[in-house]
Scaffold this motif. Sequence first.
Motif, PDB file in Angstrom:
ATOM      1  N   LEU A  64       0.837  -1.204   0.000  1.00 56.67           N
ATOM      2  CA  LEU A  64       0.000   0.000   0.000  1.00 56.67           C
ATOM      3  C   LEU A  64       0.867   1.247   0.000  1.00 56.67           C
ATOM      4  O   LEU A  64       0.583   2.226  -0.708  1.00 56.67           O
ATOM      5  CB  LEU A  64      -0.917   0.000   1.233  1.00 56.67           C
ATOM      6  CG  LEU A  64      -2.077  -0.999   1.226  1.00 56.67           C
ATOM      7  CD1 LEU A  64      -2.669  -1.118   2.627  1.00 56.67           C
ATOM      8  CD2 LEU A  64      -3.148  -0.576   0.229  1.00 56.67           C
ATOM      9  N   HIS A  65       1.928   1.214   0.770  1.00 55.56           N
ATOM     10  CA  HIS A  65       2.841   2.350   0.847  1.00 55.56           C
ATOM     11  C   HIS A  65       3.527   2.569  -0.502  1.00 55.56           C
ATOM     12  O   HIS A  65       3.651   3.713  -0.974  1.00 55.56           O
ATOM     13  CB  HIS A  65       3.873   2.074   1.943  1.00 55.56           C
ATOM     14  CG  HIS A  65       4.774   3.232   2.243  1.00 55.56           C
ATOM     15  ND1 HIS A  65       4.338   4.530   2.328  1.00 55.56           N
ATOM     16  CD2 HIS A  65       6.109   3.281   2.491  1.00 55.56           C
ATOM     17  CE1 HIS A  65       5.345   5.326   2.617  1.00 55.56           C
ATOM     18  NE2 HIS A  65       6.435   4.600   2.707  1.00 55.56           N
ATOM     19  N   SER A  66       3.934   1.485  -1.136  1.00 54.92           N
ATOM     20  CA  SER A  66       4.612   1.579  -2.423  1.00 54.92           C
ATOM     21  C   SER A  66       3.707   2.170  -3.496  1.00 54.92           C
ATOM     22  O   SER A  66       4.135   2.992  -4.313  1.00 54.92           O
ATOM     23  CB  SER A  66       5.100   0.193  -2.861  1.00 54.92           C
ATOM     24  OG  SER A  66       5.585   0.205  -4.181  1.00 54.92           O
ATOM     25  N   ARG A  67       2.449   1.759  -3.485  1.00 50.54           N
ATOM     26  CA  ARG A  67       1.515   2.222  -4.514  1.00 50.54           C
ATOM     27  C   ARG A  67       0.918   3.591  -4.210  1.00 50.54           C
ATOM     28  O   ARG A  67       0.134   4.118  -4.994  1.00 50.54           O
ATOM     29  CB  ARG A  67       0.383   1.193  -4.680  1.00 50.54           C
ATOM     30  CG  ARG A  67       0.839  -0.139  -5.257  1.00 50.54           C
ATOM     31  CD  ARG A  67      -0.346  -0.979  -5.699  1.00 50.54           C
ATOM     32  NE  ARG A  67      -1.168  -1.373  -4.567  1.00 50.54           N
ATOM     33  CZ  ARG A  67      -1.111  -2.554  -3.959  1.00 50.54           C
ATOM     34  NH1 ARG A  67      -0.240  -3.464  -4.368  1.00 50.54           N
ATOM     35  NH2 ARG A  67      -1.907  -2.832  -2.950  1.00 50.54           N
ATOM     36  N   GLY A  68       1.267   4.162  -3.062  1.00 51.50           N
ATOM     37  CA  GLY A  68       0.730   5.461  -2.693  1.00 51.50           C
ATOM     38  C   GLY A  68      -0.698   5.407  -2.208  1.00 51.50           C
ATOM     39  O   GLY A  68      -1.354   6.448  -2.072  1.00 51.50           O
ATOM     40  N   GLU A  69      -1.203   4.215  -1.908  1.00 57.45           N
ATOM     41  CA  GLU A  69      -2.574   4.063  -1.431  1.00 57.45           C
ATOM     42  C   GLU A  69      -2.665   4.222   0.084  1.00 57.45           C
ATOM     43  O   GLU A  69      -3.744   4.492   0.619  1.00 57.45           O
ATOM     44  CB  GLU A  69      -3.134   2.704  -1.850  1.00 57.45           C
ATOM     45  CG  GLU A  69      -3.205   2.521  -3.356  1.00 57.45           C
ATOM     46  CD  GLU A  69      -3.611   1.116  -3.753  1.00 57.45           C
ATOM     47  OE1 GLU A  69      -4.265   0.440  -2.919  1.00 57.45           O
ATOM     48  OE2 GLU A  69      -3.273   0.677  -4.860  1.00 57.45           O
ATOM     49  N   GLY A  70      -1.545   4.008   0.760  1.00 57.18           N
ATOM     50  CA  GLY A  70      -1.500   4.180   2.200  1.00 57.18           C
ATOM     51  C   GLY A  70      -0.572   5.322   2.561  1.00 57.18           C
ATOM     52  O   GLY A  70       0.547   5.409   2.039  1.00 57.18           O
TER      53      GLY A  70
END
Length: 323
Positions: free
Chosen positions: A34-40
């Motif tokens: 999630l952090h990598s995809r910018g979703e978190g």
Amino acid sequence: MRNDAKLILIDKHQVEALLKPDDVVEAVREAFALHSRGEGRVFPVVREPLVTGGVFGIKSGDVQSQGLLGFKAAGFWPSNRGLGGEPHQATILLIDPKTGRPVCVIDGNAITTMRTGAAGGLGLTLLARTDSARLCVFGTGVQAQVQVGFAMRVLEQLSCVRYITVDGERDVSFEARFAGRCEVLHATDRNAAVADSDVVVTATPGKGPLFDAHAVQPGTHLNCVGADTKGKRELPEDLLPRVRLFVDDRTQAREIGETQWAPDTPCIEIGDLITGQVRIDRHPDDITLFDMTGIALQDLTVARLLYERACETGPATSLSWPW
């Protein structure tokens, strides 16, 4: 006025009963992805010393698409040992992002311990040589134990664990914990233990360098846990320029992790490996290092897992929380 709202409380014993290592690994993997995809999102960390001698911190964040919002209030109070208690203390609060109302309060100590161990296990899976057989760990406390436990789960050829204690004495309880699973040896020569290991784990209070840089041999992987506050370090000054550096969060690592001592060192976020945004070919002589500062999304994804499980199975306390 709404008078039917409930607040769920999950205490230490309930958390420990609900936590399952495999589930925590998947929750932590999701957090990094999630952090990598910018979703978190990960909000700025609060980490401040107290006049009582403790350190207080807050890690917070959200996943807007999942309705996940919350924070962990945590820190380190060394004087707790004199009271017969655990110096690390953590409490997690999940919040309804639509209303701002608290949803669940969870004892965060066991979550912090296991989510950090799970992150270490992922670091080994992604970065350590698959033929790694010898591990050296600095520290024998709760976090050192969980790091070794996850290493035994993911390193199929692990046959020997050397451990180093702060006082130079054997830790019989540490040896007994892993008896029969692996050869466990007390080491007194720190540099020799590092030089003869495929994997090095540092899980200490971070009061200074633990070994000399020259001891780290080509092909070694390091999981570094203890540097989580400004001024803390476990690694020697000349090591970071030699390694392929991986972090959980680039900004956070440069502020409070080992990377604070060499902030210009190129690094890759571990989540980018999980999502495939970055691919690496590990050469046999590469020295890889995972600077683990722990991000809020790890706490939140694991806390959500426990909240949902507690609601399904019932081992939690429900309080009326009208508004």
